[in-house]
Motif scaffolding. Structure first.
Motif, PDB file in Angstrom:
ATOM      1  N   ALA A 186      35.465  30.877  39.438  1.00 23.46           N
ATOM      2  CA  ALA A 186      35.374  32.215  38.832  1.00 23.46           C
ATOM      3  C   ALA A 186      33.978  32.809  38.987  1.00 23.46           C
ATOM      4  O   ALA A 186      33.839  34.001  39.258  1.00 23.46           O
ATOM      5  CB  ALA A 186      35.768  32.147  37.363  1.00 23.46           C
ATOM      6  N   ALA A 187      32.951  31.981  38.829  1.00 22.38           N
ATOM      7  CA  ALA A 187      31.577  32.480  38.944  1.00 22.38           C
ATOM      8  C   ALA A 187      31.305  32.975  40.359  1.00 22.38           C
ATOM      9  O   ALA A 187      30.768  34.075  40.552  1.00 22.38           O
ATOM     10  CB  ALA A 187      30.584  31.387  38.551  1.00 22.38           C
TER      11      ALA A 187
ATOM     12  N   GLN B 207      31.767  30.758  51.363  1.00 21.92           N
ATOM     13  CA  GLN B 207      30.930  30.735  50.152  1.00 21.92           C
ATOM     14  C   GLN B 207      31.678  30.114  48.971  1.00 21.92           C
ATOM     15  O   GLN B 207      31.105  29.338  48.208  1.00 21.92           O
ATOM     16  CB  GLN B 207      30.468  32.145  49.786  1.00 21.92           C
ATOM     17  N   LEU B 208      32.934  30.468  48.820  1.00 18.00           N
ATOM     18  CA  LEU B 208      33.728  29.913  47.716  1.00 18.00           C
ATOM     19  C   LEU B 208      33.909  28.404  47.856  1.00 18.00           C
ATOM     20  O   LEU B 208      33.742  27.663  46.893  1.00 18.00           O
ATOM     21  CB  LEU B 208      35.087  30.604  47.641  1.00 18.00           C
TER      22      LEU B 208
ATOM     23  N   CYS C 242      41.811  38.445  46.620  1.00 14.58           N
ATOM     24  CA  CYS C 242      42.022  37.733  45.366  1.00 14.58           C
ATOM     25  C   CYS C 242      42.252  36.257  45.628  1.00 14.58           C
ATOM     26  O   CYS C 242      42.459  35.831  46.762  1.00 14.58           O
ATOM     27  CB  CYS C 242      43.191  38.329  44.584  1.00 14.58           C
ATOM     28  N   ILE C 243      42.185  35.510  44.552  1.00 15.91           N
ATOM     29  CA  ILE C 243      42.488  34.089  44.590  1.00 15.91           C
ATOM     30  C   ILE C 243      43.577  33.851  43.554  1.00 15.91           C
ATOM     31  O   ILE C 243      43.401  34.187  42.381  1.00 15.91           O
ATOM     32  CB  ILE C 243      41.258  33.235  44.257  1.00 15.91           C
TER      33      ILE C 243
ATOM     34  N   LEU D 105      31.215  37.714  44.398  1.00 12.79           N
ATOM     35  CA  LEU D 105      31.718  38.286  45.647  1.00 12.79           C
ATOM     36  C   LEU D 105      32.653  39.471  45.418  1.00 12.79           C
ATOM     37  O   LEU D 105      33.133  40.069  46.373  1.00 12.79           O
ATOM     38  CB  LEU D 105      32.448  37.210  46.451  1.00 12.79           C
ATOM     39  N   GLY D 106      32.959  39.775  44.164  1.00 14.36           N
ATOM     40  CA  GLY D 106      33.881  40.861  43.861  1.00 14.36           C
ATOM     41  C   GLY D 106      35.325  40.517  44.150  1.00 14.36           C
ATOM     42  O   GLY D 106      36.149  41.387  44.441  1.00 14.36           O
ATOM     43  N   VAL D 107      35.653  39.225  44.063  1.00 17.15           N
ATOM     44  CA  VAL D 107      37.006  38.753  44.335  1.00 17.15           C
ATOM     45  C   VAL D 107      37.708  38.464  43.013  1.00 17.15           C
ATOM     46  O   VAL D 107      37.177  37.760  42.162  1.00 17.15           O
ATOM     47  CB  VAL D 107      36.968  37.473  45.221  1.00 17.15           C
TER      48      VAL D 107
END
Length: 130
Positions: free
Chosen positions: A22-23, A82-83, A5-6, A28-30
């Motif tokens: 968020a996108a 990636q984020l 999570c973030i 990534l399913g996070v």
């Protein structure tokens, strides 16, 4: 660890940086979780879904940064890359960033934000390093 999570602070999903984060996180399913001022005294690990004991000291001074902050919890290195790349590509900056570690997971969220702000100010030359 629970699901990656973030944790976000002062980062509305409708803001450009929040939307970009968020996108990419969704792809990534996070999970993205906004932390409220009422939750700022909770341990960072607890907010991330870990079984963490309560903070050893109550937070007496909740002087929290006005700007946005993110704490990446349980992400694999590729996911984090990636984020961060998605944020750079969006042209949005979130200067206060951290990764959940065994060392900081029991810290109150507010204390982690205060430490991040102090480090940021020190690097920016706003005040001498402690």
């Amino acid at each position: 660890m629970s699901t990656p999570c973030i944790l976000t602070w002062s980062l509305p999903v409708i803001s450009p940086a929040g939307a970009a984060l968020a996108a990419c996180a969704g792809q990534l399913g996070v999970r993205v979780t906004a932390v409220s001022a009422q939750q700022a005294g909770e341990p960072v690990g607890k907010l991330a879904g870990l079984p963490v004991a309560p903070a050893s000291k109550p937070v007496s001074d909740l002087s929290l940064p006005a700007g946005a902050a993110v704490v990446f919890c349980g992400l694999e290195e590729g996911q984090l890359d990636q984020l961060l790349a998605a944020l750079r590509a969006s042209g949005q900056a979130i200067p206060l960033r951290a990764v959940l570690t065994p060392h900081n997971q029991s810290w109150p969220f507010a204390s982690l934000l205060q430490e991040l702000q102090a480090e940021h100010d020190s690097f920016a030359g706003r005040r001498p390093a402690p």
